[in-house]
Design an enzyme around this catalytic site. Structure first.
Site, short mmCIF file in Angstrom:
data_model
loop_
_atom_site.label_atom_id
_atom_site.label_comp_id
_atom_site.label_asym_id
_atom_site.label_seq_id
_atom_site.Cartn_x
_atom_site.Cartn_y
_atom_site.Cartn_z
N GLY A 91 -66.92 35.40 5.33
CA GLY A 91 -68.02 34.68 4.68
C GLY A 91 -68.10 33.21 5.10
N HIS A 153 -59.68 28.49 10.75
CA HIS A 153 -59.12 29.82 10.48
C HIS A 153 -57.59 29.74 10.42
CE1 HIS A 153 -62.85 31.94 10.65
NE2 HIS A 153 -63.03 31.92 11.95
N GLY A 314 -74.49 41.51 5.54
CA GLY A 314 -74.22 40.62 4.41
C GLY A 314 -74.12 41.35 3.08
P1 PAP Z 1 -66.92 34.23 11.32
O1 PAP Z 1 -65.54 34.30 10.77
O2 PAP Z 1 -67.05 34.81 12.69
O3 PAP Z 1 -67.53 32.86 11.19
P2 PAP Z 1 -68.14 35.08 8.88
O4 PAP Z 1 -69.32 34.21 8.69
O5 PAP Z 1 -66.89 34.73 8.13
O6 PAP Z 1 -67.81 35.21 10.43
O7 PAP Z 1 -68.48 36.56 8.48
C1 PAP Z 1 -69.63 37.21 8.90
C2 PAP Z 1 -70.04 38.10 7.76
O8 PAP Z 1 -70.72 37.30 6.75
C3 PAP Z 1 -71.04 39.15 8.21
O9 PAP Z 1 -70.77 40.26 7.35
P3 PAP Z 1 -71.19 41.77 7.70
O10 PAP Z 1 -70.74 42.05 9.09
O11 PAP Z 1 -70.47 42.62 6.69
O12 PAP Z 1 -72.66 41.82 7.53
C4 PAP Z 1 -72.36 38.48 7.89
O13 PAP Z 1 -73.43 39.37 7.79
C5 PAP Z 1 -72.04 37.81 6.57
N1 PAP Z 1 -72.94 36.71 6.25
C6 PAP Z 1 -73.40 35.75 7.08
N2 PAP Z 1 -74.21 34.92 6.42
C7 PAP Z 1 -74.29 35.36 5.15
C8 PAP Z 1 -75.00 34.92 4.00
N3 PAP Z 1 -75.80 33.87 4.03
N4 PAP Z 1 -74.83 35.61 2.86
C9 PAP Z 1 -74.02 36.67 2.80
N5 PAP Z 1 -73.33 37.16 3.87
C10 PAP Z 1 -73.46 36.50 5.03
#
Ligand code: PAP
Length: 348
Positions: A91, A153, A314
């Protein structure tokens, strides 16, 4: 793209290091890296050939390990720094947007907010990626105004004391059910995997994840480090769960404001400012913005990722679409055992 900076003005503090000491320190860290790397245990990598295990955690040898050493040896936190810490795919992108919007809410209007045209990762850069840059001017940390918003991280126990001592900066940690983390990570990393390598199967990804062999893993050790830190110093570490944020975003954003020292006034609450922030940073809004659909994110010269990959579904519980009953049972059992007695639980 350069990191978005709210203002060019910087704090009246001296530079982190002079050029003289800078080059000495660079050499020392390079030496430490070169001496350490060959002796580390190796495990299979998800997008690189292998990961290496350093002080109990699995890192990419060229990026994460080097960056960690840079942070340990060189980074000088300011007491006002705000760190967003997370295990990947928990997230981070969402919290980057929420913290940026909360801290800067008196600076920008919602109609022409920077988050409408700048991706969350450019508003809130990764500290871990900063040191990898040959061209450090992209993220000139010295010139960042306070409070600096920096994402990591890095596991809690590997952070330098200067970051974890009680006097200094604050951390917001976001965690997520490991089953959703695994699925999100597997799908994300297969998109980044070099085209000449076959995709990693879910079965293989699952095995690696269970063994703890994944970026910044083991997952459970990462989460527990920040969890225990948050119990010891709750004024310093705010521990959040993705699932709670999904369920009660207004409550969590208000907590975030209080914790960061930017509490929402009654007037702001009655004007619906918290709702506006939640709406601005929602998956539905961010994922449909042009900047998050077409632009790419340059974390380093070798790591360029399309912004759209940070927005998949998400949702809570998408693991049900992918994991078998056996996988769910095994992962839940590992989680139960690892977290036993800690007071931390994940919903199923
Ligand atoms: P990262 O560690 O590569 O930065 P990160 O943002 O932690 O990634 O996680 C991505 C997840 O957050 C994705 O989940 P999913 O694969 O289960 O869909 C992504 O869709 C979700 N995500 C990104 N933005 C949002 C948001 N605004 N609200 C809720 N979930 C989100």
């Amino acid at each position: 793209m350069a990191a978005f900076q709210p203002s060019l003005e910087c704090d009246n503090i001296s530079n982190i290091h002079s050029e003289q000491t800078d080059s000495d320190l660079i050499q020392k860290t390079d030496e430490r890296y070169r001496e350490t790397l060959p002796n580390l245990p190796k495990g299979k990598g998800w997008i690189t050939e292998h990961l290496v295990q350093y002080q109990g955690f699995w890192l990419t040898p060229n990026a994460a390990l080097k960056n960690l050493m840079w942070v340990q040896d060189h980074f000088k936190p300011r007491p006002t720094d705000i760190f967003l810490a997370s295990f990947p795919k928990s997230g981070t992108t969402w919290l980057k947007a929420l913290i940026f919007a909360t801290v800067n809410r008196t600076r920008y209007g919602f109609a022409d907010h920077p988050l409408l045209t700048t991706g969350p990762h450019d508003c809130f850069p990764f500290l871990d990626a900063h040191f990898q840059e040959k061209d450090r001017s992209r993220f000139d940390l010295d010139r960042f105004p306070s409070p600096r918003l920096l994402s990591i991280h890095i596991p809690y126990i590997l952070l330098p004391n200067s970051m974890t001592d009680h006097q200094s900066c604050r951390f917001v940690y976001i965690c997520r059910d490991p089953k959703d983390v695994l699925v999100s990570k597997w799908l994300f990393l297969n998109k980044l995997r070099p085209k000449d390598l076959p995709p990693i199967s879910l079965e293989e990804a699952f095995e690696l994840f269970c063994q703890g062999i994944s970026h910044y893993g083991p997952f459970w050790d990462h989460v527990l480090g920040y969890w225990e830190g948050s119990l010891e110093t709750p004024e310093k570490i705010l521990f959040l769960k993705y699932e709670d944020l999904k369920k009660e975003p207004l409550v969590v954003v208000k907590r975030l404001g209080d914790f960061l020292g930017y509490p929402f006034s009654l007037e702001e609450e009655s004007k619906g400012v918290v709702e506006e922030i939640v709406k601005l940073c929602s998956f539905e809004n961010l994922s449909t913005l042009e900047v998050n659909k077409v632009s790419e994110q340059k974390f380093s010269k070798d790591t360029i990722i399309d912004n759209r990959h940070f927005f998949r579904k998400g949702k809570v519980g998408d693991w049900k679409t992918y994991l078998t009953t056996e996988m769910v049972e095994r992962l839940d059992e590992i989680t139960y055992e690892k977290l036993l007695g800690s007071g931390l639980v994940f919903g199923s």
